[in-house]
Design an enzyme around this catalytic site. Sequence first.
Site, short mmCIF file in Angstrom:
data_model
loop_
_atom_site.label_atom_id
_atom_site.label_comp_id
_atom_site.label_asym_id
_atom_site.label_seq_id
_atom_site.Cartn_x
_atom_site.Cartn_y
_atom_site.Cartn_z
N HIS A 141 71.92 49.36 13.74
CA HIS A 141 73.09 48.50 13.48
C HIS A 141 74.33 49.10 14.15
O HIS A 141 75.10 48.38 14.78
CB HIS A 141 73.38 48.41 11.97
CG HIS A 141 72.34 47.70 11.15
ND1 HIS A 141 71.82 48.23 9.99
CD2 HIS A 141 71.73 46.50 11.30
CE1 HIS A 141 70.96 47.38 9.46
NE2 HIS A 141 70.87 46.33 10.24
N LYS A 171 68.10 38.30 -2.41
CA LYS A 171 67.38 39.25 -1.56
C LYS A 171 67.08 40.57 -2.26
O LYS A 171 66.41 41.43 -1.69
CB LYS A 171 68.19 39.52 -0.28
CG LYS A 171 67.86 38.53 0.84
CD LYS A 171 68.22 39.13 2.19
CE LYS A 171 67.56 38.38 3.34
NZ LYS A 171 67.85 39.00 4.63
N ARG A 225 65.40 43.11 18.33
CA ARG A 225 64.55 44.29 18.53
C ARG A 225 63.34 43.97 19.37
O ARG A 225 63.16 44.49 20.44
CB ARG A 225 64.10 44.86 17.17
CG ARG A 225 65.17 45.69 16.52
CD ARG A 225 64.90 45.91 15.07
NE ARG A 225 65.04 44.67 14.33
CZ ARG A 225 65.07 44.58 13.02
NH1 ARG A 225 64.93 45.65 12.31
NH2 ARG A 225 65.23 43.42 12.43
N SER A 231 66.16 48.62 8.12
CA SER A 231 66.61 49.13 6.83
C SER A 231 65.41 49.36 5.90
O SER A 231 65.39 50.31 5.12
CB SER A 231 67.57 48.14 6.16
OG SER A 231 68.72 47.97 6.95
P1 ADP Z 1 69.32 40.35 7.98
O1 ADP Z 1 69.03 40.38 6.52
O2 ADP Z 1 70.30 39.28 8.40
O3 ADP Z 1 68.11 40.41 8.88
P2 ADP Z 1 69.85 43.08 8.74
O4 ADP Z 1 70.86 43.95 8.09
O5 ADP Z 1 68.42 43.47 8.59
O6 ADP Z 1 70.17 41.65 8.19
O7 ADP Z 1 70.15 42.93 10.29
C1 ADP Z 1 71.37 42.44 10.77
C2 ADP Z 1 71.27 42.24 12.28
O8 ADP Z 1 71.03 43.51 12.90
C3 ADP Z 1 70.12 41.35 12.75
O9 ADP Z 1 70.58 40.63 13.89
C4 ADP Z 1 69.05 42.32 13.14
O10 ADP Z 1 68.18 41.77 14.13
C5 ADP Z 1 69.89 43.43 13.72
N1 ADP Z 1 69.20 44.72 13.69
C6 ADP Z 1 68.61 45.32 12.65
N2 ADP Z 1 68.07 46.51 13.01
C7 ADP Z 1 68.33 46.66 14.34
C8 ADP Z 1 68.01 47.65 15.31
N3 ADP Z 1 67.29 48.72 14.99
N4 ADP Z 1 68.45 47.46 16.57
C9 ADP Z 1 69.15 46.34 16.89
N5 ADP Z 1 69.47 45.36 16.03
C10 ADP Z 1 69.07 45.51 14.77
#
Ligand code: ADP
Length: 163
Positions: free
Chosen positions: A17, A41, A90, A128
């Site tokens: 992130h 969630k 990703r 996460s």
């Molecule tokens: P959500 O519940 O909306 O999926 P996340 O917190 O998991 O929320 O992710 C928020 C954004 O960050 C999404 O666009 C996700 O694809 C991106 N994201 C999560 N992990 C990574 C990573 N390791 N590299 C790049 N983008 C990521």
Amino acid sequence: MKVGIYAGSFDPITLGHLDIIKRAARLTKRLIIAVLNNSAKKPAFSVEERVEMIRKVTKDIPGVEVMTYSGLTVDFAKEQNANVLVRGLRAVTDFEYELQIAQGNHKLNPDVDTVFLTTSVEYSYLSSSIVKEIASYGGDISQFVPEEVVQDVYDKLYKPKES
Ligand code: ADP
């Protein structure tokens, strides 16, 4: 230069992130990190804890703000006069889901466009959920989350058994 929104659960924020945040901040005048307040969630961290962790690790990045929202991301974007939604991609597995959301959002509000940043290769496997799983067993998460939040994550998730 645009106002961008990077929305997500950030439960907790990872180095993946943070990488997207730093890169998106260079493309926008103002980047709002929008933490989704969605109890359905069942997040591990409260929305306040997630905001606090993100603030800690982004305080020195110019133009970045952290806010919470509930409801539709496009409605929040409108309130904030933001016209760009930033998402991280990703792998192919993210693509179909993200495409649907982006197209749905654009239908709901044609003034808003979604911009995808592809993950830096070293973080392509990182989520996460993986961080939470490893932390709950006391595994080393220092290469997955920013150092300022490592202890916060253990404090919440690692409950060593009494011997
Ligand atoms: P959500 O519940 O909306 O999926 P996340 O917190 O998991 O929320 O992710 C928020 C954004 O960050 C999404 O666009 C996700 O694809 C991106 N994201 C999560 N992990 C990574 C990573 N390791 N590299 C790049 N983008 C990521």
